[in-house]
Design an enzyme around this catalytic site. Structure first.
Site, PDB file in Angstrom:
ATOM      1  N   GLY A  11      49.690  71.545  38.969  1.00 34.08           N
ATOM      2  CA  GLY A  11      48.601  70.694  38.502  1.00 34.08           C
ATOM      3  C   GLY A  11      47.388  71.510  38.095  1.00 34.08           C
ATOM      4  O   GLY A  11      47.399  72.741  38.119  1.00 34.08           O
ATOM      5  N   LEU A  64      56.608  66.113  48.310  1.00 37.27           N
ATOM      6  CA  LEU A  64      55.854  65.689  49.498  1.00 37.27           C
ATOM      7  C   LEU A  64      56.484  64.491  50.193  1.00 37.27           C
ATOM      8  O   LEU A  64      56.079  64.116  51.292  1.00 37.27           O
ATOM      9  CB  LEU A  64      54.399  65.385  49.112  1.00 37.27           C
ATOM     10  N   TYR A 100      54.446  54.222  46.487  1.00 32.00           N
ATOM     11  CA  TYR A 100      54.753  55.637  46.239  1.00 32.00           C
ATOM     12  C   TYR A 100      53.503  56.495  46.477  1.00 32.00           C
ATOM     13  O   TYR A 100      53.562  57.560  47.092  1.00 32.00           O
ATOM     14  CB  TYR A 100      55.275  55.813  44.806  1.00 32.00           C
ATOM     15  N   THR A 132      38.664  63.362  48.507  1.00 32.69           N
ATOM     16  CA  THR A 132      38.096  62.918  47.229  1.00 32.69           C
ATOM     17  C   THR A 132      36.863  62.035  47.370  1.00 32.69           C
ATOM     18  O   THR A 132      36.750  61.273  48.347  1.00 32.69           O
ATOM     19  CB  THR A 132      39.179  62.130  46.445  1.00 32.69           C
ATOM     20  N   GLU A 134      36.503  59.497  45.788  1.00 32.93           N
ATOM     21  CA  GLU A 134      37.000  58.112  45.712  1.00 32.93           C
ATOM     22  C   GLU A 134      36.937  57.430  47.092  1.00 32.93           C
ATOM     23  O   GLU A 134      36.965  56.202  47.174  1.00 32.93           O
ATOM     24  CB  GLU A 134      38.430  58.082  45.187  1.00 32.93           C
ATOM     25  N   TYR A 156      45.129  54.509  45.795  1.00 32.32           N
ATOM     26  CA  TYR A 156      44.974  55.961  45.849  1.00 32.32           C
ATOM     27  C   TYR A 156      43.928  56.342  46.908  1.00 32.32           C
ATOM     28  O   TYR A 156      44.179  57.191  47.775  1.00 32.32           O
ATOM     29  CB  TYR A 156      44.536  56.481  44.469  1.00 32.32           C
ATOM     30  N   LYS A 160      44.324  58.349  50.412  1.00 34.78           N
ATOM     31  CA  LYS A 160      43.569  59.583  50.664  1.00 34.78           C
ATOM     32  C   LYS A 160      42.684  59.447  51.907  1.00 34.78           C
ATOM     33  O   LYS A 160      42.332  60.436  52.539  1.00 34.78           O
ATOM     34  CB  LYS A 160      42.711  59.928  49.441  1.00 34.78           C
ATOM     35  N   ARG A 191      42.960  69.773  32.548  1.00 40.69           N
ATOM     36  CA  ARG A 191      42.935  68.448  33.130  1.00 40.69           C
ATOM     37  C   ARG A 191      44.060  67.596  32.515  1.00 40.69           C
ATOM     38  O   ARG A 191      44.316  67.669  31.299  1.00 40.69           O
ATOM     39  CB  ARG A 191      41.583  67.829  32.809  1.00 40.69           C
TER      40      ARG A 191
HETATM   41  P1  NDP Z   1      46.949  66.918  39.125  1.00 40.54           P
HETATM   42  O1  NDP Z   1      47.369  65.517  38.904  1.00 40.54           O
HETATM   43  O2  NDP Z   1      46.620  67.783  37.954  1.00 40.54           O
HETATM   44  O3  NDP Z   1      48.094  67.681  39.956  1.00 40.54           O
HETATM   45  C1  NDP Z   1      48.800  67.039  40.976  1.00 40.54           C
HETATM   46  C2  NDP Z   1      49.900  67.950  41.442  1.00 40.54           C
HETATM   47  O4  NDP Z   1      50.646  67.283  42.470  1.00 40.54           O
HETATM   48  C3  NDP Z   1      50.911  68.347  40.351  1.00 40.54           C
HETATM   49  O5  NDP Z   1      51.335  69.667  40.570  1.00 40.54           O
HETATM   50  C4  NDP Z   1      52.062  67.374  40.612  1.00 40.54           C
HETATM   51  O6  NDP Z   1      53.302  67.833  40.145  1.00 40.54           O
HETATM   52  C5  NDP Z   1      52.037  67.354  42.135  1.00 40.54           C
HETATM   53  N1  NDP Z   1      52.734  66.221  42.712  1.00 40.54           N
HETATM   54  C6  NDP Z   1      52.688  64.924  42.336  1.00 40.54           C
HETATM   55  N2  NDP Z   1      53.510  64.189  43.089  1.00 40.54           N
HETATM   56  C7  NDP Z   1      54.102  65.031  43.956  1.00 40.54           C
HETATM   57  C8  NDP Z   1      55.083  64.874  44.960  1.00 40.54           C
HETATM   58  N3  NDP Z   1      55.634  63.691  45.226  1.00 40.54           N
HETATM   59  N4  NDP Z   1      55.464  65.970  45.658  1.00 40.54           N
HETATM   60  C9  NDP Z   1      54.946  67.185  45.378  1.00 40.54           C
HETATM   61  N5  NDP Z   1      54.024  67.403  44.434  1.00 40.54           N
HETATM   62  C10 NDP Z   1      53.613  66.329  43.726  1.00 40.54           C
HETATM   63  O7  NDP Z   1      45.715  66.869  40.138  1.00 40.54           O
HETATM   64  P2  NDP Z   1      44.459  67.861  40.273  1.00 40.54           P
HETATM   65  O8  NDP Z   1      44.927  69.250  40.190  1.00 40.54           O
HETATM   66  O9  NDP Z   1      43.382  67.368  39.398  1.00 40.54           O
HETATM   67  O10 NDP Z   1      43.985  67.532  41.762  1.00 40.54           O
HETATM   68  C11 NDP Z   1      44.510  68.251  42.873  1.00 40.54           C
HETATM   69  C12 NDP Z   1      44.319  67.424  44.131  1.00 40.54           C
HETATM   70  O11 NDP Z   1      42.946  67.146  44.346  1.00 40.54           O
HETATM   71  C13 NDP Z   1      45.020  66.080  44.124  1.00 40.54           C
HETATM   72  O12 NDP Z   1      45.451  65.834  45.439  1.00 40.54           O
HETATM   73  C14 NDP Z   1      43.925  65.095  43.748  1.00 40.54           C
HETATM   74  O13 NDP Z   1      44.213  63.820  44.268  1.00 40.54           O
HETATM   75  C15 NDP Z   1      42.737  65.743  44.426  1.00 40.54           C
HETATM   76  N6  NDP Z   1      41.449  65.505  43.823  1.00 40.54           N
HETATM   77  C16 NDP Z   1      41.265  65.784  42.485  1.00 40.54           C
HETATM   78  C17 NDP Z   1      40.022  65.667  41.921  1.00 40.54           C
HETATM   79  C18 NDP Z   1      39.783  65.956  40.478  1.00 40.54           C
HETATM   80  O14 NDP Z   1      38.749  65.533  39.961  1.00 40.54           O
HETATM   81  N7  NDP Z   1      40.645  66.680  39.816  1.00 40.54           N
HETATM   82  C19 NDP Z   1      38.850  65.250  42.748  1.00 40.54           C
HETATM   83  C20 NDP Z   1      39.173  65.023  44.135  1.00 40.54           C
HETATM   84  C21 NDP Z   1      40.409  65.163  44.644  1.00 40.54           C
HETATM   85  P3  NDP Z   1      53.757  67.631  38.597  1.00 40.54           P
HETATM   86  O15 NDP Z   1      53.041  68.721  37.828  1.00 40.54           O
HETATM   87  O16 NDP Z   1      55.224  67.812  38.662  1.00 40.54           O
HETATM   88  O17 NDP Z   1      53.315  66.264  38.191  1.00 40.54           O
HETATM   89  P1  GDR Z   2      38.799  58.886  38.532  1.00 39.96           P
HETATM   90  O1  GDR Z   2      39.043  59.613  37.133  1.00 39.96           O
HETATM   91  O2  GDR Z   2      39.359  57.525  38.578  1.00 39.96           O
HETATM   92  O3  GDR Z   2      37.331  59.037  38.840  1.00 39.96           O
HETATM   93  O4  GDR Z   2      39.688  59.802  39.507  1.00 39.96           O
HETATM   94  P2  GDR Z   2      39.351  59.072  35.688  1.00 39.96           P
HETATM   95  O5  GDR Z   2      39.021  60.182  34.781  1.00 39.96           O
HETATM   96  O6  GDR Z   2      40.704  58.462  35.588  1.00 39.96           O
HETATM   97  O7  GDR Z   2      38.292  57.883  35.512  1.00 39.96           O
HETATM   98  C1  GDR Z   2      36.889  58.097  35.590  1.00 39.96           C
HETATM   99  C2  GDR Z   2      36.156  56.822  35.196  1.00 39.96           C
HETATM  100  O8  GDR Z   2      36.351  56.605  33.793  1.00 39.96           O
HETATM  101  C3  GDR Z   2      36.660  55.237  33.603  1.00 39.96           C
HETATM  102  N1  GDR Z   2      37.394  55.057  32.336  1.00 39.96           N
HETATM  103  C4  GDR Z   2      38.630  55.518  32.089  1.00 39.96           C
HETATM  104  N2  GDR Z   2      39.481  56.252  32.833  1.00 39.96           N
HETATM  105  C5  GDR Z   2      40.672  56.599  32.284  1.00 39.96           C
HETATM  106  N3  GDR Z   2      41.507  57.371  32.996  1.00 39.96           N
HETATM  107  N4  GDR Z   2      41.058  56.177  31.039  1.00 39.96           N
HETATM  108  C6  GDR Z   2      40.233  55.413  30.254  1.00 39.96           C
HETATM  109  O9  GDR Z   2      40.568  55.043  29.130  1.00 39.96           O
HETATM  110  C7  GDR Z   2      38.950  55.081  30.791  1.00 39.96           C
HETATM  111  N5  GDR Z   2      37.892  54.380  30.317  1.00 39.96           N
HETATM  112  C8  GDR Z   2      36.959  54.390  31.258  1.00 39.96           C
HETATM  113  C9  GDR Z   2      37.463  54.852  34.836  1.00 39.96           C
HETATM  114  O10 GDR Z   2      37.518  53.453  34.981  1.00 39.96           O
HETATM  115  C10 GDR Z   2      36.652  55.565  35.908  1.00 39.96           C
HETATM  116  O11 GDR Z   2      35.559  54.810  36.303  1.00 39.96           O
HETATM  117  C11 GDR Z   2      39.683  61.216  39.389  1.00 39.96           C
HETATM  118  C12 GDR Z   2      41.069  61.720  39.818  1.00 39.96           C
HETATM  119  O12 GDR Z   2      41.145  63.102  39.543  1.00 39.96           O
HETATM  120  C13 GDR Z   2      41.273  61.507  41.300  1.00 39.96           C
HETATM  121  O13 GDR Z   2      42.473  62.149  41.715  1.00 39.96           O
HETATM  122  C14 GDR Z   2      40.097  62.097  42.056  1.00 39.96           C
HETATM  123  O14 GDR Z   2      40.242  61.877  43.431  1.00 39.96           O
HETATM  124  C15 GDR Z   2      38.798  61.520  41.560  1.00 39.96           C
HETATM  125  O15 GDR Z   2      38.681  61.780  40.178  1.00 39.96           O
HETATM  126  C16 GDR Z   2      37.580  62.128  42.247  1.00 39.96           C
END
Ligand code: NDP
Ligand code: GDR
Length: 371
Positions: A11, A64, A100, A132, A134, A156, A160, A191
């Protein structure tokens, strides 16, 4: 040499963290999922051939949701540090796949902590949990800090929340060095394409090059505190290097609306946008164009519209973090500003769009995936 195990290494965060740990001399193990298509694009540049002597990056198939697999990987790798970044991380998707999401994000965390305990690694292995902002959901205090009460607003966030507390519980009950990073949104060119920032930078770049005509968005009034993933993974590592485990908020302390993010992204492409109308009728019109980044556009084109399909059953309207504790205790401050990050993302997506446009103009069929 320290050993780290990263779940979610394929990821966004996992890929940056793996780079960071390899640069620090770690042996890095990562769990990747079996998929029908290749899913290692974000880490292909640091891939090491397992046939070479002593590769520093090793990948293990796993999931996981699979306890015995996790225990086997923990036993084989005996990591000094586990970074649990793996998750079904999309908030909107969690409403469609709540069970899930709970299995992976909540119970997956428990499986890892139990694995550490079961194998007697409590004193050796340090554990980082990707918590997070969230968790704050319906916010009780602005800005949000470590002591702000939680009110999760999605399957979600609820999953978490379990993961957050089970991490605290295993720290208190078994003395495991386990901690939560409560991370606010962080982005980058890596991203996932369906999170809002990347959807915008990618969509606008495609529109500028004539590959798409309009971007359909959900709630653009939503307010977020956006940082750069590279800054945030540095903090994940720092949290595991302290004397005692503690939980930290990681944020920039600056808040911007989705609408403003769209406006600034368009500006990076030389497009001035004017937002007109209200609610589901709101749209954005091209008011002026400068430079040569948007050859497909004309003044007056409507390039953003609202589609209620992207509204969530329960929304997190506003998030703003207070990272004072991380600053004071760890000396962490984010180094990359929102505008620098935005410029990097737009440049990356424009580059891709231009490549696609060249292929299309040469008569090749080019498809752009939507969501
Ligand atoms: P991504 O969605 O980019 O990456 C998620 C990763 O988890 C991928 O490698 C994915 O694998 C893997 N994954 C999904 N399902 C499973 C599973 N069942 N078993 C094992 N691995 C799995 O997320 P980010 O890198 O953005 O975020 C990393 C972590 O931080 C996440 O836990 C997210 O919830 C948390 N988080 C993210 C924030 C953000 O703004 N980015 C903010 C706060 C928390 P695959 O590539 O195969 O899909
Ligand atoms: P978030 O991120 O829900 O904060 O979770 P996302 O980028 O999906 O949404 C942010 C805000 O934008 C609004 N929004 C849209 N969102 C998406 N995805 N698509 C759209 O078209 C759109 N239009 C408006 C959403 O409603 C929301 O308010 C992310 C993830 O990385 C989580 O795993 C992590 O925990 C939190 O950030 C912190």
């Amino acid at each position: 040499m320290k050993k780290a195990l990263i779940t979610g290494i394929t990821g966004q965060d996992g890929s940056y963290l793996a780079e960071l740990l390899l640069a620090k001399g770690y042996e890095v193990h990562g769990i990747k999922r079996r998929a029908s298509s290749l899913n290692t694009e974000r880490i292909d540049h640091i891939y090491q051939d397992p046939h070479e002597p002593n590769p520093k990056l090793r990948l293990h198939y796993g999931d996981l949701t699979d306890t015995s697999n996790l225990i086997r990987i923990l036993r084989e790798t005996q990591p000094d540090e586990v970074y649990n970044l793996g998750a079904q991380s999309h908030v909107a998707v969690s409403f469609e796949a709540p069970e899930y999401t709970a299995d992976v994000d909540a119970i997956g965390t428990l499986r890892l902590l139990e694995g550490i305990r079961f194998l007697g690694l409590e004193k050796k292995t340090r554990f980082y949990q990707a918590s997070t902002s969230e968790l704050y959901g319906l916010v009780q205090e602005i800005p949000q800090k470590e002591t702000t009460p939680f009110h999760p607003r999605s399957p979600y966030a609820v999953a978490k929340m379990y993961a957050y507390w089970i991490t605290v519980n295993y720290r208190e009950a078994y003395g495991i060095y386990a901690c939560n990073g409560i991370l606010f949104n962080h982005e980058s060119p890596r991203r996932g394409e369906t999170f809002v920032t990347r959807k915008v930078t990618r969509g606008l770049a495609n529109i500028a090059q004539g590959l798409e005509s309009c971007l359909y968005m959900g709630n653009i009034d939503s307010l977020r505190d956006w940082g750069h993933a590279k800054d945030y993974v540095r903090m994940q590592w720092m949290m595991l290097q302290q004397e005692r485990p503690e939980d930290f908020v990681i944020a920039t302390g600056i808040q911007v609306s989705v609408r403003e993010f769209i406006r600034r992204s368009a500006a990076q492409l030389g497009i001035s946008l004017e937002f007109r109308g209200e609610g589901v009728e709101e749209l954005a019109v091209v008011a002026a164009i400068e430079g040569d980044k948007a050859p497909a556009l004309k003044v007056g084109n409507v390039i953003v519209r609202i589609d209620p399909r992207y509204f969530r059953p329960a929304e997190v309207e506003t998030l703003l973090g207070d990272p004072s504790k991380a600053k004071q205790k760890l000396g962490w401050v984010p180094e990359i500003s929102l505008d620098e990050m935005l410029a990097e993302m737009v440049a990356h997506d424009l580059d891709k769009a231009r490549q696609h446009a060249v292929l299309r103009n040469a008569g090749f069929k080019v498809s752009v995936s939507h969501e």
